[in-house]
Scaffold this motif. Structure first.
Motif, mmCIF file in Angstrom:
data_model
loop_
_atom_site.group_PDB
_atom_site.id
_atom_site.type_symbol
_atom_site.label_atom_id
_atom_site.label_comp_id
_atom_site.label_asym_id
_atom_site.label_seq_id
_atom_site.Cartn_x
_atom_site.Cartn_y
_atom_site.Cartn_z
ATOM 1 N N GLY A 65 0.814 -1.208 0.000
ATOM 2 C CA GLY A 65 0.000 0.000 0.000
ATOM 3 C C GLY A 65 0.850 1.261 0.000
ATOM 4 O O GLY A 65 2.085 1.208 0.050
ATOM 5 N N ARG A 66 0.168 2.419 -0.060
ATOM 6 C CA ARG A 66 0.854 3.709 -0.139
ATOM 7 C C ARG A 66 0.270 4.681 0.869
ATOM 8 O O ARG A 66 -0.924 4.631 1.180
ATOM 9 C CB ARG A 66 0.725 4.304 -1.542
ATOM 10 N N ILE A 67 1.126 5.578 1.339
ATOM 11 C CA ILE A 67 0.703 6.665 2.220
ATOM 12 C C ILE A 67 1.114 7.981 1.572
ATOM 13 O O ILE A 67 2.271 8.149 1.182
ATOM 14 C CB ILE A 67 1.346 6.538 3.616
ATOM 15 N N GLN A 68 0.160 8.905 1.438
ATOM 16 C CA GLN A 68 0.425 10.217 0.871
ATOM 17 C C GLN A 68 0.103 11.298 1.896
ATOM 18 O O GLN A 68 -0.954 11.242 2.550
ATOM 19 C CB GLN A 68 -0.409 10.455 -0.390
ATOM 20 N N ILE A 69 0.980 12.269 2.028
ATOM 21 C CA ILE A 69 0.751 13.434 2.873
ATOM 22 C C ILE A 69 0.909 14.675 2.010
ATOM 23 O O ILE A 69 1.935 14.847 1.356
ATOM 24 C CB ILE A 69 1.734 13.484 4.063
ATOM 25 N N GLY A 70 -0.116 15.508 1.983
ATOM 26 C CA GLY A 70 -0.079 16.707 1.142
ATOM 27 C C GLY A 70 0.076 16.384 -0.323
ATOM 28 O O GLY A 70 0.677 17.170 -1.070
ATOM 29 N N GLY A 71 -0.421 15.222 -0.754
ATOM 30 C CA GLY A 71 -0.328 14.821 -2.157
ATOM 31 C C GLY A 71 0.982 14.166 -2.536
ATOM 32 O O GLY A 71 1.150 13.729 -3.677
ATOM 33 N N ASN A 72 1.916 14.045 -1.594
ATOM 34 C CA ASN A 72 3.228 13.463 -1.875
ATOM 35 C C ASN A 72 3.342 12.066 -1.280
ATOM 36 O O ASN A 72 2.964 11.835 -0.127
ATOM 37 C CB ASN A 72 4.339 14.349 -1.303
#
Length: 380
Positions: A65-72
């Motif tokens: 899976g992936r984690i994005q913060i502020g679109g990054n």
């Protein structure tokens, strides 16, 4: 789970995490959190909520899976570069440094100019009521003061994302209530996106913009506090967000022309919950089958001289009455020896107090219906 990406500060896409071969701590977890939102991650101990928080902070690496913060994407981003501040249950701060030095250290780590450090320290400690403890070491502080100091150190750097891991769990009830208010006030003042982890449903209902309920590593339900409380998706959520407990009765559905009867087939006195057919249309397909009828203790009130067509009456036997000051808990048994608890105001029908047998009324709108199988899916 579909995610709406508009104005979202944090997005988790199908995140999973294992510890060893046997422990699946987080299982296919997907969630979006909007800018300025205070989301409470609620669940029992061991359900994976702290692991989710640690993956967001970069202290644990997802297996998938992936984690994005502020679109990054955060895949290769270190904890220090994520713009995240985290407060732990114990309010961890450096024991050899004063409160002032702890807060100043956090600011220097974030490159804040020396000329601004003192003004920020003064502002945040005024807001949290610990200005008088600036020169004190953590070992001389009360539990509440240490927790405020830890919050001050996290908030003073004005993080884009604030993570709070059971920050009030070790505090007594009056102090918990006070710090809940302060956390909510600080959230509104700082406009930071906040994830608050707790196993306490009262924290969730009083603090959250939205509540995300976890169990067994999975996300079970997300909604406003009112949605999660009044429309739980299954019996597990209803149980977890009920205090002191959720009353549950197994009843068999019998459809009549104008009514639906919920009958206790184990009872000999024929007591039944009668619902108007139009109000219980969702139960018609369960004719002849068992379901679980649930209601919270607060939904019960001492019966008057008569019940309306939108209420049902339940009589409890062998009652025990226990006062909590402004409320009274009444524990008794329905006809098939199933325990039921009512929580009523102390001023309600004092003539009934202490009776071995007592009748209570419940509005039909306060009844919850669930499948009788292990899934306990809500019938709605």
């Amino acid at each position: 789970m579909a995610l709406d990406h508009e104005m979202q500060q944090l997005v988790l896409h199908n995140v999973s995490k294992r510890f060893g071969r046997k422990i699946l701590a987080v299982d296919d977890f997907s969630l979006g959190v909007s800018e300025d939102e205070l989301l409470v991650l609620l669940g029992p101990s061991g359900c994976g909520k702290t692991t989710v928080l640690r993956m967001i902070a970069g202290l644990e690496v997802p297996d998938s899976g992936r984690i994005q913060i502020g679109g990054n994407d955060m895949h290769d981003v270190s904890p220090a570069d994520r713009g995240v501040a985290m407060v732990h249950q114990s309010g961890v701060i450096y024991p050899h440094l004063s409160v002032r030095a702890n807060i100043a250290f956090a600011l220097r780590q974030h490159g804040v100019e020396k000329s601004e450090i003192e003004s920020r320290i003064a502002a945040i400690t005024d807001q949290l009521g610990i200005r008088q403890q600036l020169n004190a070491k953590p070992g001389t502080l009360s539990g509440g003061q240490r927790q405020r100091a830890a919050l001050a150190r996290a908030l003073v750097v004005q993080p884009k994302l604030l993570l709070l891991d059971e920050p009030l769990a070790s505090l007594d009830s009056p102090l918990r209530a006070q710090l809940r208010l302060e956390i909510r006030t600080q959230h509104q003042r700082m406009h930071s996106t906040t994830i608050y982890v707790t196993h306490d449903h009262e924290d969730a209902l009083t603090l959250a913009d939205r509540v995300a309920v976890m169990a067994h590593g999975r996300l079970i339900q997300v909604g406003t506090p009112d949605e999660v409380y009044r429309s739980p998706v299954n019996r597990l959520v209803a149980r977890f967000i009920s205090q002191p407990c959720l009353n549950e009765l197994t009843r068999t559905v019998r459809v009549r022309l104008d009514t639906v009867e919920l009958v206790d087939t184990a009872a000999t006195n024929g007591s039944a919950i009668n619902l108007h057919a139009s109000a219980a249309a969702q139960l018609r397909k369960y004719d002849g089958k068992p379901i679980t009828v649930a209601f919270r203790p607060q939904a019960m009130r001492v019966a008057g001289h008569y019940s309306t067509s939108t209420e049902t009456r339940i009589t409890l036997s062998n009652c025990r009455w226990r006062s909590h000051g402004d409320s009274v808990d009444v524990q008794g048994f329905v006809s098939s020896n199933v325990p039921v608890i009512a929580r009523i105001f102390s001023t309600a029908a004092p003539s009934a107090y202490g009776q071995a047998d007592a009748s209570f009324e419940i509005s039909h709108s306060d009844l919850l219906f669930f499948e009788a199988d292990e899934t306990g899916t809500r019938i709605s």
